[in-house]
Each structure stands twice: as structure tokens, then as C-alpha cells.
Design a protein around this motif. Sequence first.
Motif, PDB file in Angstrom:
ATOM      1  N   ILE A  78      -8.010  -1.730  -3.528  1.00 53.00           N
ATOM      2  CA  ILE A  78      -7.200  -2.247  -2.421  1.00 53.00           C
ATOM      3  C   ILE A  78      -6.128  -3.232  -2.867  1.00 53.00           C
ATOM      4  O   ILE A  78      -5.275  -3.609  -2.061  1.00 53.00           O
ATOM      5  CB  ILE A  78      -8.095  -2.895  -1.337  1.00 53.00           C
ATOM      6  N   GLU A  79      -6.135  -3.616  -4.145  1.00 54.02           N
ATOM      7  CA  GLU A  79      -5.109  -4.527  -4.659  1.00 54.02           C
ATOM      8  C   GLU A  79      -4.401  -3.889  -5.861  1.00 54.02           C
ATOM      9  O   GLU A  79      -4.838  -4.048  -7.009  1.00 54.02           O
ATOM     10  CB  GLU A  79      -5.722  -5.868  -5.058  1.00 54.02           C
ATOM     11  N   PRO A  80      -3.290  -3.164  -5.621  1.00 53.63           N
ATOM     12  CA  PRO A  80      -2.558  -2.524  -6.721  1.00 53.63           C
ATOM     13  C   PRO A  80      -2.138  -3.503  -7.817  1.00 53.63           C
ATOM     14  O   PRO A  80      -2.005  -3.116  -8.974  1.00 53.63           O
ATOM     15  CB  PRO A  80      -1.344  -1.927  -6.018  1.00 53.63           C
ATOM     16  N   GLY A  81      -1.958  -4.759  -7.460  1.00 50.69           N
ATOM     17  CA  GLY A  81      -1.573  -5.741  -8.466  1.00 50.69           C
ATOM     18  C   GLY A  81      -2.572  -5.897  -9.589  1.00 50.69           C
ATOM     19  O   GLY A  81      -2.233  -6.355 -10.684  1.00 50.69           O
ATOM     20  N   LEU A  82      -3.824  -5.497  -9.345  1.00 51.18           N
ATOM     21  CA  LEU A  82      -4.871  -5.600 -10.357  1.00 51.18           C
ATOM     22  C   LEU A  82      -4.910  -4.407 -11.306  1.00 51.18           C
ATOM     23  O   LEU A  82      -5.578  -4.457 -12.342  1.00 51.18           O
ATOM     24  CB  LEU A  82      -6.246  -5.754  -9.699  1.00 51.18           C
ATOM     25  N   CYS A  83      -4.213  -3.330 -10.942  1.00 50.31           N
ATOM     26  CA  CYS A  83      -4.327  -2.121 -11.758  1.00 50.31           C
ATOM     27  C   CYS A  83      -2.991  -1.444 -12.057  1.00 50.31           C
ATOM     28  O   CYS A  83      -2.936  -0.531 -12.892  1.00 50.31           O
ATOM     29  CB  CYS A  83      -5.253  -1.107 -11.088  1.00 50.31           C
ATOM     30  N   ALA A  84      -1.901  -1.850 -11.412  1.00 53.07           N
ATOM     31  CA  ALA A  84      -0.598  -1.218 -11.641  1.00 53.07           C
ATOM     32  C   ALA A  84      -0.129  -1.485 -13.066  1.00 53.07           C
ATOM     33  O   ALA A  84      -0.522  -2.490 -13.686  1.00 53.07           O
ATOM     34  CB  ALA A  84       0.418  -1.745 -10.634  1.00 53.07           C
ATOM     35  N   SER A 241      -1.661 -14.596   5.697  1.00 53.50           N
ATOM     36  CA  SER A 241      -0.242 -14.549   5.333  1.00 53.50           C
ATOM     37  C   SER A 241       0.305 -13.133   5.338  1.00 53.50           C
ATOM     38  O   SER A 241       1.524 -12.928   5.293  1.00 53.50           O
ATOM     39  CB  SER A 241      -0.037 -15.155   3.940  1.00 53.50           C
ATOM     40  N   GLY A 242      -0.596 -12.144   5.348  1.00 55.31           N
ATOM     41  CA  GLY A 242      -0.161 -10.748   5.286  1.00 55.31           C
ATOM     42  C   GLY A 242       0.286 -10.306   3.912  1.00 55.31           C
ATOM     43  O   GLY A 242       0.893  -9.241   3.758  1.00 55.31           O
ATOM     44  N   LYS A 243      -0.032 -11.094   2.875  1.00 56.23           N
ATOM     45  CA  LYS A 243       0.465 -10.797   1.524  1.00 56.23           C
ATOM     46  C   LYS A 243      -0.565 -10.117   0.623  1.00 56.23           C
ATOM     47  O   LYS A 243      -0.283  -9.851  -0.543  1.00 56.23           O
ATOM     48  CB  LYS A 243       0.966 -12.080   0.875  1.00 56.23           C
ATOM     49  N   LEU A 244      -1.769  -9.861   1.145  1.00 59.62           N
ATOM     50  CA  LEU A 244      -2.720  -9.063   0.380  1.00 59.62           C
ATOM     51  C   LEU A 244      -2.360  -7.586   0.493  1.00 59.62           C
ATOM     52  O   LEU A 244      -1.632  -7.174   1.401  1.00 59.62           O
ATOM     53  CB  LEU A 244      -4.142  -9.261   0.908  1.00 59.62           C
ATOM     54  N   ASN A 245      -2.861  -6.763  -0.472  1.00 56.56           N
ATOM     55  CA  ASN A 245      -2.873  -5.320  -0.249  1.00 56.56           C
ATOM     56  C   ASN A 245      -1.473  -4.693  -0.288  1.00 56.56           C
ATOM     57  O   ASN A 245      -1.209  -3.704   0.372  1.00 56.56           O
ATOM     58  CB  ASN A 245      -3.530  -5.092   1.128  1.00 56.56           C
ATOM     59  N   LYS A 256      -5.904   0.185   3.798  1.00 55.18           N
ATOM     60  CA  LYS A 256      -5.187  -0.996   4.254  1.00 55.18           C
ATOM     61  C   LYS A 256      -6.121  -2.124   4.690  1.00 55.18           C
ATOM     62  O   LYS A 256      -7.190  -1.888   5.267  1.00 55.18           O
ATOM     63  CB  LYS A 256      -4.254  -0.634   5.419  1.00 55.18           C
ATOM     64  N   ILE A 257      -5.676  -3.333   4.406  1.00 57.69           N
ATOM     65  CA  ILE A 257      -6.350  -4.542   4.859  1.00 57.69           C
ATOM     66  C   ILE A 257      -5.532  -5.134   6.000  1.00 57.69           C
ATOM     67  O   ILE A 257      -4.341  -5.390   5.846  1.00 57.69           O
ATOM     68  CB  ILE A 257      -6.468  -5.573   3.717  1.00 57.69           C
ATOM     69  N   ARG A 258      -6.166  -5.351   7.142  1.00 59.90           N
ATOM     70  CA  ARG A 258      -5.432  -5.868   8.292  1.00 59.90           C
ATOM     71  C   ARG A 258      -5.172  -7.367   8.169  1.00 59.90           C
ATOM     72  O   ARG A 258      -5.884  -8.090   7.466  1.00 59.90           O
ATOM     73  CB  ARG A 258      -6.210  -5.573   9.576  1.00 59.90           C
ATOM     74  N   LYS A 259      -4.162  -7.804   8.849  1.00 60.60           N
ATOM     75  CA  LYS A 259      -3.798  -9.221   8.878  1.00 60.60           C
ATOM     76  C   LYS A 259      -4.551  -9.922   9.999  1.00 60.60           C
ATOM     77  O   LYS A 259      -4.775  -9.345  11.070  1.00 60.60           O
ATOM     78  CB  LYS A 259      -2.294  -9.362   9.091  1.00 60.60           C
ATOM     79  N   GLN A 260      -4.972 -11.167   9.756  1.00 57.70           N
ATOM     80  CA  GLN A 260      -5.538 -11.990  10.817  1.00 57.70           C
ATOM     81  C   GLN A 260      -4.441 -12.903  11.376  1.00 57.70           C
ATOM     82  O   GLN A 260      -3.400 -13.090  10.768  1.00 57.70           O
ATOM     83  CB  GLN A 260      -6.705 -12.847  10.306  1.00 57.70           C
ATOM     84  N   PHE A 323     -11.495  -7.880   7.231  1.00 55.56           N
ATOM     85  CA  PHE A 323     -12.167  -6.840   6.442  1.00 55.56           C
ATOM     86  C   PHE A 323     -13.420  -7.427   5.808  1.00 55.56           C
ATOM     87  O   PHE A 323     -13.380  -8.466   5.143  1.00 55.56           O
ATOM     88  CB  PHE A 323     -11.225  -6.329   5.353  1.00 55.56           C
ATOM     89  N   THR A 324     -14.558  -6.751   5.996  1.00 57.74           N
ATOM     90  CA  THR A 324     -15.829  -7.195   5.433  1.00 57.74           C
ATOM     91  C   THR A 324     -16.603  -5.980   4.926  1.00 57.74           C
ATOM     92  O   THR A 324     -16.683  -4.969   5.622  1.00 57.74           O
ATOM     93  CB  THR A 324     -16.682  -7.929   6.480  1.00 57.74           C
ATOM     94  N   THR A 325     -17.153  -6.090   3.725  1.00 54.18           N
ATOM     95  CA  THR A 325     -18.010  -5.026   3.220  1.00 54.18           C
ATOM     96  C   THR A 325     -19.221  -5.643   2.531  1.00 54.18           C
ATOM     97  O   THR A 325     -19.177  -6.794   2.082  1.00 54.18           O
ATOM     98  CB  THR A 325     -17.245  -4.099   2.244  1.00 54.18           C
TER      99      THR A 325
END
Length: 333
Positions: A78-84, A241-245, A256-260, A323-325
Amino acid sequence: MKKEKGNNVRNGLAFEYAIIQEYVSYFNEHGILYKINEDKAYADARSKYELCKKSGGDLAVEGFHLAAKSSVDLLVAIEPGLCAPTSDNDYILIRRMPDVRGEEGDVRDIVFERKAHNWQCGISAKNNNNFIKHPRLSNAKNDADFLKKWKLGGKCSPQYWDVMNDVANYLLSVGSEKVDHAKAYAPALNAFMNEIRRIYSDNGKTTPKQLIRYFIGDKPFYKLIKDDDNNLLVIEAYNLSGKLNIPINGVQPKFKIRKQHYPDRIDYLDWESTYKGEKSTTTICINFNRGWEMSVRIHTAESKKNPSLKLEVSPVGNPTTLFTTHIFNDFNK
């Protein structure tokens, strides 16, 4: 959750260090370029990890690694920044955050950062607890104004200081004896609630927003809660902040991760009820709209020569968009 034995701070820092090491292992395995900021904050976590290992061997830290490793596949998905793909000018910087940042409202313990994309992904690591804040309440011996420090748009009233000064004098008088809740905790929390109500009346919807901003922060992060009692790792995504994902270098998140959204109303601020239906003598609830609910427990801190009261803040309700898992494994080996 299980009450930890031994040094809670040590175990918490050891868990943070294990998280960093498990993500480093992933980066090495997949050719992702990274750099660790090996400052004092990082060295502190490493030293506590080594103390755990020294006292109990590999088994003492195995649970930390199992929990940390269990989070990797999900966060990478869910975080492309970790694998791109990375490059010499676009690598992942890994930082362990100094503890003082938590006092300022940044609850992240670990930050992964790609400066070339202005991207950050934080982790808040919780080992057998879900407390989000431990702020100190102001008193005569510790004159930091909590309304000012929390940026709630005002200053504590003279009435608040009168109550808290009396409480401080009482704590000095009892020394190491058992604290009478009616003489310390009840007046202190009532004074605290009155200040929140007053500032809320003055400032309206900015007060609940700033309370959540102080408790949770406004930086994007994932919370990893290791719960040994239930052989469980809970992962929550705080995306105010909507800046994840976000996509990085053409790599899209797999889901997708929703914004709170911050609250703009306080619906309930009063004493918590016990399981017997009685009012607690140490804990209050702050319930906001948009799903946010906080439990705030008061307790003593410091020594008998330096009396102080602290709050222990934990979430008891979260927005439905959070989002919770849950990942089950035996992390308590």
C-alpha cells in the motif's frame, strides 16, 4: 493487553529497532537503496535492543522481529514509496524520531522518507499498549501552560492554577503515601475539563481539531500495535493529511487508504463510567464527532520531592474510514 515485565521503555525501543532492521532486510533483498540516519535517537534504540538480547538472548527479541516482519508485505503493497525503483538521488532515508517530537505532537517513532518526491511514511510502534500520549498537567512546580503548549488558542485561567497549586501542595504533603483520589485526581481532572470547556466555548470548532492534532499529530503514519495476549499485530493507517498511499515512480498502491477528517465538535466531555456503572475517579472520556473518542487517565509521576500529574491518552473509538487490519501470529515466543 499483557502488562509487560521489566523495562517497558527498553522493550518499546527494541521493537522500534527490530522494525527498522526488518525493513532494511526487505530493501537489501529487493535492491532498494536506503540510508539510515545513525544519530543519537537511532543509537538509543539499538542499545536497548542489545540490552534485551544480552539479558535473554535471541528469544528475547524474536517476537519483535516476527511482528515487524509481519507488517512488511502489507505496507509495501500500500506504500509504493517503500518499493518503487530508487537511484543515487532518490533513495529511502530511515530515521528514528527523537522522543521530544512526541511532546510536540509528532507521534511517529520511525520515518521512511524520499526527499526527491517529498514523501514520508511514518510508523508508530506500540508494544503491548495503545497509549498515544503521556502529557504532563501544569502545576505550580511545573508551570508549562497546557492550553498554550497544546496550541488550543488560549491560556489556563487563574481558577485552574489555584486548583492545581492546591493539588501540588497536597501531593507534597503525602509524599510516598497513597494518593487520595478525591483530593488530587478529581479536582485536577475537573479543572482540566473546565479549561477545555471554556476554550471550546471561546474558540468553537478549532478546539476539537487541535486536540486531535495534538493527540495524534498531522503527519501521515501507520500504527503497529503488538499485542502478546492475543498473538496479534494490529495495523492502523492514520491519513489525516491525505499523503499516505501515493504513487511513486509509476508504481501504484495495490489498494487505497481512505483519508480521515478532523472533528469539529465535542459531543461528550465527562467522567468515564466503570463496568459497575459507577463514575471513575481517575479517567475521563472525550468524545468527538466523526468517530474520534479518547480515554484520558490521570496518574502521578516523578518523585515525592517533585510532585507531578500526567495524563495517559488512548483511543477508544476511531473513524470508520480508519484502515485497520489484524495479523495473527505467536509473537510472544
